[in-house]
Write a protein that holds these residues in place. Structure first.
Motif, PDB file in Angstrom:
ATOM      1  N   HIS A  29       0.875  -1.171   0.000  1.00  0.00           N
ATOM      2  CA  HIS A  29       0.000   0.000   0.000  1.00  0.00           C
ATOM      3  C   HIS A  29       0.913   1.222   0.000  1.00  0.00           C
ATOM      4  O   HIS A  29       1.853   1.305   0.790  1.00  0.00           O
ATOM      5  N   PHE A  30       0.635   2.167  -0.910  1.00  0.00           N
ATOM      6  CA  PHE A  30       1.396   3.411  -0.983  1.00  0.00           C
ATOM      7  C   PHE A  30       0.449   4.587  -0.782  1.00  0.00           C
ATOM      8  O   PHE A  30      -0.689   4.554  -1.249  1.00  0.00           O
ATOM      9  N   LEU A  31       0.925   5.615  -0.124  1.00  0.00           N
ATOM     10  CA  LEU A  31       0.226   6.887  -0.029  1.00  0.00           C
ATOM     11  C   LEU A  31       1.214   7.943  -0.499  1.00  0.00           C
ATOM     12  O   LEU A  31       2.291   8.103   0.092  1.00  0.00           O
ATOM     13  N   VAL A  32       0.855   8.625  -1.583  1.00  0.00           N
ATOM     14  CA  VAL A  32       1.752   9.607  -2.183  1.00  0.00           C
ATOM     15  C   VAL A  32       1.237  10.998  -1.844  1.00  0.00           C
ATOM     16  O   VAL A  32       0.080  11.329  -2.115  1.00  0.00           O
ATOM     17  N   LYS A  33       2.120  11.806  -1.249  1.00  0.00           N
ATOM     18  CA  LYS A  33       1.763  13.162  -0.835  1.00  0.00           C
ATOM     19  C   LYS A  33       2.530  14.166  -1.679  1.00  0.00           C
ATOM     20  O   LYS A  33       3.647  13.914  -2.097  1.00  0.00           O
ATOM     21  N   GLY A  34       1.903  15.308  -1.901  1.00  0.00           N
ATOM     22  CA  GLY A  34       2.493  16.371  -2.702  1.00  0.00           C
ATOM     23  C   GLY A  34       1.437  16.948  -3.624  1.00  0.00           C
ATOM     24  O   GLY A  34       0.238  16.875  -3.331  1.00  0.00           O
ATOM     25  N   ARG A  35       1.871  17.512  -4.729  1.00  0.00           N
ATOM     26  CA  ARG A  35       0.905  17.985  -5.732  1.00  0.00           C
ATOM     27  C   ARG A  35       0.667  16.823  -6.697  1.00  0.00           C
ATOM     28  O   ARG A  35       1.348  16.685  -7.716  1.00  0.00           O
TER      29      ARG A  35
END
Length: 93
Positions: free
Chosen positions: A4-10
């Motif tokens: 499971h990945f959670l990608v933060k940023g724009r």
């Protein structure tokens, strides 16, 4: 292996989900990608460890126009990948 990945940023409104879909499908992973209500992108992907590492590398790079600030990752139980089909974008329509 299931991650499971959670990608933060724009990463919303810049084609990031489509980028992830293309990368994961080319690698041959099963799973899905979707936006979260708080502006991040969430991914569940199943495949061989080296394939998942290729996806992780792509996530850190990001799509054109995106800005990846952080990629959170954790391993899921193998049985959580049992019902995953070909990689898809959830909530795209």
């Amino acid at each position: 292996m299931v991650l499971h990945f959670l990608v933060k940023g724009r990463v919303q409104g810049v084609g990031f989900r489509w980028f992830v879909h293309r990368e994961a499908a080319e690698i041959g992973l099963r799973g899905w990608v979707r936006n979260t209500a708080d502006g991040h992108v969430e991914i569940v992907a199943a495949g061989k460890p080296e394939e998942l590492n290729d996806l992780k590398t792509a996530l850190h790079k990001g799509s054109r126009g995106s800005r990846v600030d952080r990629v959170l990752e954790h391993e899921l139980e193998e049985n959580e990948g049992a019902n995953l089909g070909p990689f898809e974008i959830e909530g795209a329509w």
